[in-house]
Design an enzyme around this catalytic site. Structure first.
Site, PDB file in Angstrom:
ATOM      1  CG  HIS A   1      43.063 -44.792 -11.228  1.00  0.00           C
ATOM      2  ND1 HIS A   1      44.049 -45.569 -10.680  1.00  0.00           N
ATOM      3  CD2 HIS A   1      42.394 -45.627 -12.077  1.00  0.00           C
ATOM      4  CE1 HIS A   1      43.971 -46.807 -11.152  1.00  0.00           C
ATOM      5  NE2 HIS A   1      42.967 -46.860 -12.009  1.00  0.00           N
TER       6      HIS A   1
ATOM      7  CD  GLU B   1      46.532 -44.086  -9.024  1.00  0.00           C
ATOM      8  OE1 GLU B   1      45.465 -44.538  -8.553  1.00  0.00           O
ATOM      9  OE2 GLU B   1      46.865 -44.244 -10.205  1.00  0.00           O
TER      10      GLU B   1
ATOM     11  NE  ARG C   1      46.682 -51.267 -12.236  1.00  0.00           N
ATOM     12  CZ  ARG C   1      45.413 -50.928 -12.446  1.00  0.00           C
ATOM     13  NH1 ARG C   1      45.106 -49.769 -12.985  1.00  0.00           N
ATOM     14  NH2 ARG C   1      44.428 -51.739 -12.092  1.00  0.00           N
TER      15      ARG C   1
HETATM   16  P1  NAD Z   1      44.784 -57.342 -20.939  1.00  0.00           P
HETATM   17  O1  NAD Z   1      45.453 -58.335 -20.058  1.00  0.00           O
HETATM   18  O2  NAD Z   1      43.541 -57.712 -21.649  1.00  0.00           O
HETATM   19  O3  NAD Z   1      45.835 -56.802 -22.045  1.00  0.00           O
HETATM   20  C1  NAD Z   1      47.161 -56.461 -21.751  1.00  0.00           C
HETATM   21  C2  NAD Z   1      47.985 -56.691 -23.019  1.00  0.00           C
HETATM   22  O4  NAD Z   1      49.320 -56.248 -22.777  1.00  0.00           O
HETATM   23  C3  NAD Z   1      48.088 -58.168 -23.410  1.00  0.00           C
HETATM   24  O5  NAD Z   1      47.645 -58.357 -24.739  1.00  0.00           O
HETATM   25  C4  NAD Z   1      49.560 -58.506 -23.272  1.00  0.00           C
HETATM   26  O6  NAD Z   1      49.981 -59.417 -24.286  1.00  0.00           O
HETATM   27  C5  NAD Z   1      50.192 -57.145 -23.477  1.00  0.00           C
HETATM   28  N1  NAD Z   1      51.540 -57.047 -22.918  1.00  0.00           N
HETATM   29  C6  NAD Z   1      51.995 -57.532 -21.733  1.00  0.00           C
HETATM   30  N2  NAD Z   1      53.309 -57.255 -21.590  1.00  0.00           N
HETATM   31  C7  NAD Z   1      53.685 -56.571 -22.695  1.00  0.00           C
HETATM   32  C8  NAD Z   1      54.909 -56.024 -23.132  1.00  0.00           C
HETATM   33  N3  NAD Z   1      56.026 -56.119 -22.379  1.00  0.00           N
HETATM   34  N4  NAD Z   1      54.951 -55.400 -24.344  1.00  0.00           N
HETATM   35  C9  NAD Z   1      53.841 -55.296 -25.097  1.00  0.00           C
HETATM   36  N5  NAD Z   1      52.643 -55.819 -24.746  1.00  0.00           N
HETATM   37  C10 NAD Z   1      52.564 -56.437 -23.551  1.00  0.00           C
HETATM   38  O7  NAD Z   1      44.546 -56.064 -19.995  1.00  0.00           O
HETATM   39  P2  NAD Z   1      43.443 -54.901 -20.183  1.00  0.00           P
HETATM   40  O8  NAD Z   1      42.189 -55.299 -19.489  1.00  0.00           O
HETATM   41  O9  NAD Z   1      43.416 -54.467 -21.609  1.00  0.00           O
HETATM   42  O10 NAD Z   1      44.102 -53.760 -19.274  1.00  0.00           O
HETATM   43  C11 NAD Z   1      45.231 -53.041 -19.724  1.00  0.00           C
HETATM   44  C12 NAD Z   1      45.746 -52.142 -18.612  1.00  0.00           C
HETATM   45  O11 NAD Z   1      44.748 -51.180 -18.254  1.00  0.00           O
HETATM   46  C13 NAD Z   1      46.071 -52.886 -17.312  1.00  0.00           C
HETATM   47  O12 NAD Z   1      47.262 -52.349 -16.769  1.00  0.00           O
HETATM   48  C14 NAD Z   1      44.902 -52.555 -16.407  1.00  0.00           C
HETATM   49  O13 NAD Z   1      45.251 -52.657 -15.038  1.00  0.00           O
HETATM   50  C15 NAD Z   1      44.634 -51.126 -16.836  1.00  0.00           C
HETATM   51  N6  NAD Z   1      43.297 -50.612 -16.482  1.00  0.00           N
HETATM   52  C16 NAD Z   1      43.223 -49.287 -16.095  1.00  0.00           C
HETATM   53  C17 NAD Z   1      41.981 -48.742 -15.737  1.00  0.00           C
HETATM   54  C18 NAD Z   1      41.878 -47.302 -15.297  1.00  0.00           C
HETATM   55  O14 NAD Z   1      41.033 -47.001 -14.479  1.00  0.00           O
HETATM   56  N7  NAD Z   1      42.672 -46.403 -15.833  1.00  0.00           N
HETATM   57  C19 NAD Z   1      40.827 -49.539 -15.776  1.00  0.00           C
HETATM   58  C20 NAD Z   1      40.946 -50.864 -16.232  1.00  0.00           C
HETATM   59  C21 NAD Z   1      42.185 -51.391 -16.580  1.00  0.00           C
END
Ligand code: NAD
Length: 544
Positions: A282, A263, A234
């Site tokens: 994105h 964005e 994000r």
């Molecule tokens: P998820 O919830 O499965 O995993 C997130 C992880 O981050 C969790 O394991 C959590 O414990 C960890 N976390 C939270 N706070 C933390 C901190 N302060 N320090 C260290 N670790 C921490 O999420 P996901 O599905 O793997 O998605 C991850 C990111 O990717 C999200 O921000 C999501 O919105 C983004 N995303 C982006 C796209 C894109 O188009 N670029 C697409 C899908 C998801």
């Protein structure tokens, strides 16, 4: 009975076919409808499924007299008036997992592109040149990948990195040791430890108060000048200005960014002219497969919600003991806030991830044990998981997916009429903390949530966990309260309650300070700079 489902915004046909094949469901597929026409027709449907183009507004939901479910083929629910849906008892279902692989693959595409100078190679060939000397690349093999956030996407990235012969180390204080072991990923005890050994740093966390700006100038300077930094999570988790500065000054070798604070990215944004920065608009989830996955996930969940009444995928439906939901609201708030406090103290004082949460309460709340352990899971995950994905329905599963064991123990404590005393014990590794409190039997609303915290670890306190709670540990010497008060006062922070507790005169002491509004990380640093203060933990409470 036949449920009528309106499918809009060009949902992938595989999802639509799955719905159409379900007995008892009649599907109508329409393109994105103009607002007025949708408003005129919505009263006929039991469910609507779309992507981001259809605005499921307050007005639309109030006109939707038969609507039971709103499905979103994707993660974001910004286009849905979720509060209105909740108020009207309409389930909102999204599909957060279907694009995991798409993001993981894009990560390797861009990183290899950077290491092998593929954009320049492509451009030079199309420009009619044959310049191999400036295209000497480097390999992934043998390099160390540092992952911040070992959730769905982080895990998939780690598996692929190992196949490339990379060493993988991750920082995620909320993931259990067993999950690290199952993924064959080494745990970094702190973000700094991770930065010290990382060649390629990638963030895969949600955007939360903790992660906004998590990789800033200080963190980028700590990396080796040969390092690469990637943000496909994000916008803003990696500071945009700090990254541009590090790359332009040669303090960092390369970067890749798919997500931005604002964005679409402005045409003249400084990132666009930053050297060695691979930018994409994105497109992390933009694969045919991901679009199909999210359509299938959302359509299957909407089908199950309509036909089976299965609401476990709904992001806005809460569970509880029938008939006692309102009465036990302060008890759920107490448990949720106690768990949030315990998690934060464990993480800040020992860097320990929560492995087990036990709620202890008397017989009068034992019938609500499921709702209470779910509330505790919510509290422990509040600062960890994106808010729009976490609720009373899914918190338990989310906690268990992270390897956290949840339990309820019924105590034989004498209960006072009109007040419920409960404790939440969180453990991780060899560490543990118990946070306890008292909740009112009747509650008329208000920001205090109807509960007070009376115990944090060994310290007996008495404080209401309102918006923000600051927990300080310090040496019991004269003047500490004054100095802390001055730091907070100078920053314009209003103290609602200040409770100082100690175990013995001159020994360790703990202050629980309930304040109005938020506390920034600068303030925390100032408090830690006071000689007597040994730790400062800030907990911002969300939800009740
Ligand atoms: P998820 O919830 O499965 O995993 C997130 C992880 O981050 C969790 O394991 C959590 O414990 C960890 N976390 C939270 N706070 C933390 C901190 N302060 N320090 C260290 N670790 C921490 O999420 P996901 O599905 O793997 O998605 C991850 C990111 O990717 C999200 O921000 C999501 O919105 C983004 N995303 C982006 C796209 C894109 O188009 N670029 C697409 C899908 C998801």
């Amino acid at each position: 009975m036949t449920f009528r489902v309106l499918v809009t915004d060009e949902i992938d046909p595989e999802g639509v076919a799955l719905l159409a094949a379900a007995p008892g469901i009649a599907v109508e597929e329409v393109p994105t409808l103009p607002k007025d026409e949708l408003l005129r027709r919505i009263g006929e449907y039991d469910a609507i499924i779309g992507r981001s183009a259809t605005h499921v507004s307050d007005e639309l939901l109030r006109a939707a007299t038969h609507l039971k479910v709103v499905g979103r083929a994707g993660v974001g629910i910004d286009n849905i008036a979720v509060d209105t849906a909740t108020e009207l008892g309409i389930a909102v279902i999204n599909a957060p997992a279907g694009n995991t692989i798409a993001v993981a693959e894009l990560f390797f595409g861009t990183v290899i592109g950077l290491l092998r100078h593929l954009p320049r190679a492509y451009e030079s060939m199309h420009a009619g040149t044959w310049d191999r000397s400036t295209l000497l690349g480097t390999e992934l093999n043998g390099r160390t990948l540092g992952i911040v956030g070992l959730g769905r996407i982080g895990s998939e990235v780690s598996a692929r990195a190992r196949a490339f012969g990379m060493k993988v180390v991750a920082y995620d204080p909320y993931i259990s040791e067993s999950r690290f072991q199952a993924l064959h990923v080494r745990r970094a005890e702190s973000l700094d430890d991770l930065l010290d050994e990382t060649d390629i740093l990638t963030v895969h966390t949600p955007l939360t108060e903790d992660t906004r700006g998590m990789i800033g100038q200080r963190e980028l300077n700590r990396l080796s000048p040969d390092a690469i930094v990637v943000n496909m999570a994000r916008g803003g988790i990696v500071g945009e200005d700090a990254l541009a500065e590090a790359l332009n000054s040669g303090c960092l070798a390369g970067g890749a960014i798919d997500v931005f604070v604002k964005e679409p990215l402005a045409p003249d944004h400084p990132l666009r002219s930053t050297r060695n920065l691979f930018l994409t608009p994105h497109i992390g989830a933009s694969t045919a497969e991901a679009q199909r996955n999210v359509a299938v996930d959302a359509c299957a969940a909407v089908r199950d919600a309509l036909v089976l009444g299965e609401l476990s995928r709904s992001i806005n439906v809460a569970t509880g003991e029938p008939g006692r939901w309102t009465e036990l609201s302060p008890v759920r708030t107490l448990v949720r806030r106690a768990a949030a406090i315990g998690r934060a103290v464990l993480a800040s004082q020992s860097g320990t991830a929560v492995g087990r949460i036990e709620v202890r309460g008397g017989p009068s709340v034992a019938g609500s044990r499921d709702a209470l352990v779910t509330s505790a899971a919510l509290g422990a995950l509040d600062a960890v998981v994106e808010h729009d994905r976490l609720n009373m329905i899914n918190a338990r599963t989310m906690a268990e997916e992270r390897g956290i064991e949840l339990s309820f123990t019924e105590t034989s404590d004498n209960e006072r009429p009109g007040a419920y005393a409960l404790e939440v014990r969180l453990t991780g590794g060899m560490k543990g903390i118990t946070v306890g409190g008292v909740a009112q039997g009747t509650y008329n609303g208000g920001t205090d949530g109807g509960c007070r915290i009376t115990r944090i670890g060994e310290f007996m306190v008495d404080v209401c966990p309102r918006e923000t709670l600051l927990i300080l540990t310090n040496r019991d010497v004269p003047g500490v309260i004054g100095r802390v008060g001055t730091v907070l006062g100078d920053a314009g922070v209003n103290i609602a309650e200040y409770h100082q507790a100690r175990l013995a005169q001159g020994g360790e002491a703990l202050a629980a300070v309930s304040v109005d509004g938020a506390l920034g990380s600068d303030l925390k640093r100032q408090l830690l700079a006071l000689n007597e203060v040994s730790s400062a933990t800030v907990i911002t409470f969300r939800g009740s």
